[in-house]
Motif scaffolding. Structure first.
Motif, PDB file in Angstrom:
ATOM      1  N   SER A  15      85.699  56.230-123.652  1.00  0.00           N
ATOM      2  CA  SER A  15      84.414  55.898-124.267  1.00  0.00           C
ATOM      3  C   SER A  15      84.581  55.554-125.747  1.00  0.00           C
ATOM      4  O   SER A  15      84.003  54.575-126.237  1.00  0.00           O
ATOM      5  CB  SER A  15      83.445  57.075-124.091  1.00  0.00           C
ATOM      6  OG  SER A  15      82.227  56.806-124.717  1.00  0.00           O
ATOM      7  N   LEU A  16      85.381  56.343-126.465  1.00  0.00           N
ATOM      8  CA  LEU A  16      85.632  56.056-127.877  1.00  0.00           C
ATOM      9  C   LEU A  16      86.310  54.701-128.041  1.00  0.00           C
ATOM     10  O   LEU A  16      85.903  53.878-128.867  1.00  0.00           O
ATOM     11  CB  LEU A  16      86.497  57.151-128.502  1.00  0.00           C
ATOM     12  CG  LEU A  16      85.817  58.475-128.802  1.00  0.00           C
ATOM     13  CD1 LEU A  16      86.850  59.548-129.133  1.00  0.00           C
ATOM     14  CD2 LEU A  16      84.816  58.324-129.941  1.00  0.00           C
ATOM     15  N   GLY A  17      87.355  54.457-127.249  1.00  0.00           N
ATOM     16  CA  GLY A  17      88.083  53.194-127.341  1.00  0.00           C
ATOM     17  C   GLY A  17      87.211  51.988-127.038  1.00  0.00           C
ATOM     18  O   GLY A  17      87.247  50.985-127.754  1.00  0.00           O
ATOM     19  N   LYS A  18      86.396  52.090-125.999  1.00  0.00           N
ATOM     20  CA  LYS A  18      85.528  50.970-125.617  1.00  0.00           C
ATOM     21  C   LYS A  18      84.411  50.729-126.614  1.00  0.00           C
ATOM     22  O   LYS A  18      83.866  49.630-126.679  1.00  0.00           O
ATOM     23  CB  LYS A  18      84.938  51.210-124.232  1.00  0.00           C
ATOM     24  CG  LYS A  18      85.930  51.011-123.107  1.00  0.00           C
ATOM     25  CD  LYS A  18      85.261  51.179-121.764  1.00  0.00           C
ATOM     26  CE  LYS A  18      86.239  50.864-120.649  1.00  0.00           C
ATOM     27  NZ  LYS A  18      85.600  50.957-119.327  1.00  0.00           N
ATOM     28  N   SER A  19      84.060  51.749-127.392  1.00  0.00           N
ATOM     29  CA  SER A  19      82.953  51.589-128.341  1.00  0.00           C
ATOM     30  C   SER A  19      83.338  50.807-129.594  1.00  0.00           C
ATOM     31  O   SER A  19      82.464  50.365-130.337  1.00  0.00           O
ATOM     32  CB  SER A  19      82.395  52.962-128.739  1.00  0.00           C
ATOM     33  OG  SER A  19      83.209  53.611-129.688  1.00  0.00           O
ATOM     34  N   LEU A  20      84.622  50.618-129.843  1.00  0.00           N
ATOM     35  CA  LEU A  20      85.058  49.909-131.058  1.00  0.00           C
ATOM     36  C   LEU A  20      84.711  48.426-130.980  1.00  0.00           C
ATOM     37  O   LEU A  20      85.101  47.736-130.034  1.00  0.00           O
ATOM     38  CB  LEU A  20      86.557  50.083-131.269  1.00  0.00           C
ATOM     39  CG  LEU A  20      86.988  51.471-131.714  1.00  0.00           C
ATOM     40  CD1 LEU A  20      88.477  51.679-131.511  1.00  0.00           C
ATOM     41  CD2 LEU A  20      86.594  51.708-133.171  1.00  0.00           C
ATOM     42  N   ARG A  21      83.953  47.966-131.973  1.00  0.00           N
ATOM     43  CA  ARG A  21      83.534  46.569-132.041  1.00  0.00           C
ATOM     44  C   ARG A  21      83.948  45.976-133.381  1.00  0.00           C
ATOM     45  O   ARG A  21      83.830  46.614-134.424  1.00  0.00           O
ATOM     46  CB  ARG A  21      82.006  46.447-131.923  1.00  0.00           C
ATOM     47  CG  ARG A  21      81.455  46.952-130.621  1.00  0.00           C
ATOM     48  CD  ARG A  21      81.785  45.985-129.485  1.00  0.00           C
ATOM     49  NE  ARG A  21      81.255  46.453-128.218  1.00  0.00           N
ATOM     50  CZ  ARG A  21      81.956  47.044-127.262  1.00  0.00           C
ATOM     51  NH1 ARG A  21      83.246  47.255-127.429  1.00  0.00           N
ATOM     52  NH2 ARG A  21      81.401  47.411-126.133  1.00  0.00           N
ATOM     53  N   LYS A  22      84.402  44.734-133.319  1.00  0.00           N
ATOM     54  CA  LYS A  22      84.826  44.027-134.535  1.00  0.00           C
ATOM     55  C   LYS A  22      83.595  43.711-135.386  1.00  0.00           C
ATOM     56  O   LYS A  22      82.582  43.225-134.885  1.00  0.00           O
ATOM     57  CB  LYS A  22      85.541  42.733-134.146  1.00  0.00           C
ATOM     58  CG  LYS A  22      86.320  42.091-135.233  1.00  0.00           C
ATOM     59  CD  LYS A  22      87.012  40.853-134.661  1.00  0.00           C
ATOM     60  CE  LYS A  22      88.315  40.598-135.329  1.00  0.00           C
ATOM     61  NZ  LYS A  22      89.002  39.454-134.727  1.00  0.00           N
ATOM     62  N   ILE A  23      83.703  43.996-136.674  1.00  0.00           N
ATOM     63  CA  ILE A  23      82.644  43.718-137.634  1.00  0.00           C
ATOM     64  C   ILE A  23      82.966  42.397-138.322  1.00  0.00           C
ATOM     65  O   ILE A  23      84.128  42.100-138.613  1.00  0.00           O
ATOM     66  CB  ILE A  23      82.535  44.859-138.681  1.00  0.00           C
ATOM     67  CG1 ILE A  23      82.324  46.208-137.988  1.00  0.00           C
ATOM     68  CG2 ILE A  23      81.437  44.573-139.695  1.00  0.00           C
ATOM     69  CD1 ILE A  23      81.087  46.319-137.126  1.00  0.00           C
ATOM     70  N   GLU A  24      81.931  41.621-138.601  1.00  0.00           N
ATOM     71  CA  GLU A  24      82.136  40.309-139.222  1.00  0.00           C
ATOM     72  C   GLU A  24      82.925  40.422-140.520  1.00  0.00           C
ATOM     73  O   GLU A  24      82.637  41.267-141.354  1.00  0.00           O
ATOM     74  CB  GLU A  24      80.788  39.650-139.539  1.00  0.00           C
ATOM     75  CG  GLU A  24      80.060  39.160-138.316  1.00  0.00           C
ATOM     76  CD  GLU A  24      78.814  38.389-138.704  1.00  0.00           C
ATOM     77  OE1 GLU A  24      78.938  37.451-139.529  1.00  0.00           O
ATOM     78  OE2 GLU A  24      77.754  38.732-138.192  1.00  0.00           O
TER      79      GLU A  24
END
Length: 142
Positions: A15-24
């Protein structure tokens, strides 16, 4: 007791790994050095993010913070450094993202290092994480 003394379940790590999203990138301050680029990933949990700095397409530095702990790697030192952040402190300064400070550990927190590696493995298809995982393989097998 450190947060990593409580081992996370496989589902929590996923869940932690999948939650990481690239920020502009336009939200990040530009590097002063030509050839350096920065990438920022933010997770769904508060105080969970990863910063990468690349020089000529290779990682020159990265830092992950999670639940008041930090893991960083710097090309200049070619090794990991764990630490504690002030993000979980309750004072006025810690409410401002730019005020994050890290106090390095005297000894590496191996539980946290392996936890971070497990989290990064969830994002292994992302080039920045794949390159970071190579650093783990190199630094943990030397």
């Amino acid at each position: 007791m450190k947060n990593t003394d409580n081992i996370l379940s496989e589902n929590e790590i996923i869940s932690l790994g999948k939650s990481l999203r690239k920020i502009e990138n336009k939200l990040l301050r530009k590097s002063q050095n030509e050839g350096k680029t920065r990438i920022w990933f933010q997770g769904e949990e508060p105080y969970f993010d990863v910063f990468f700095e690349f020089e000529d397409d290779e990682i020159s530095w990265f830092q992950l913070t999670l639940r008041g702990q930090s893991l960083s790697w710097d090309k200049k030192f070619s090794g990991f450094q764990t630490g504690t952040t002030n993000e979980l402190s309750i004072d006025d300064a810690s409410f401002y993202a730019a005020s994050k400070t890290i106090e390095n550990d005297n000894q590496l927190d191996w539980n946290f290092i392996y936890l971070v590696k497990s989290i990064m493995q969830i994002q292994a298809e992302e080039p920045a994480f794949a390159k970071a995982l190579n650093l783990f393989d190199k630094n943990l097998n030397d």
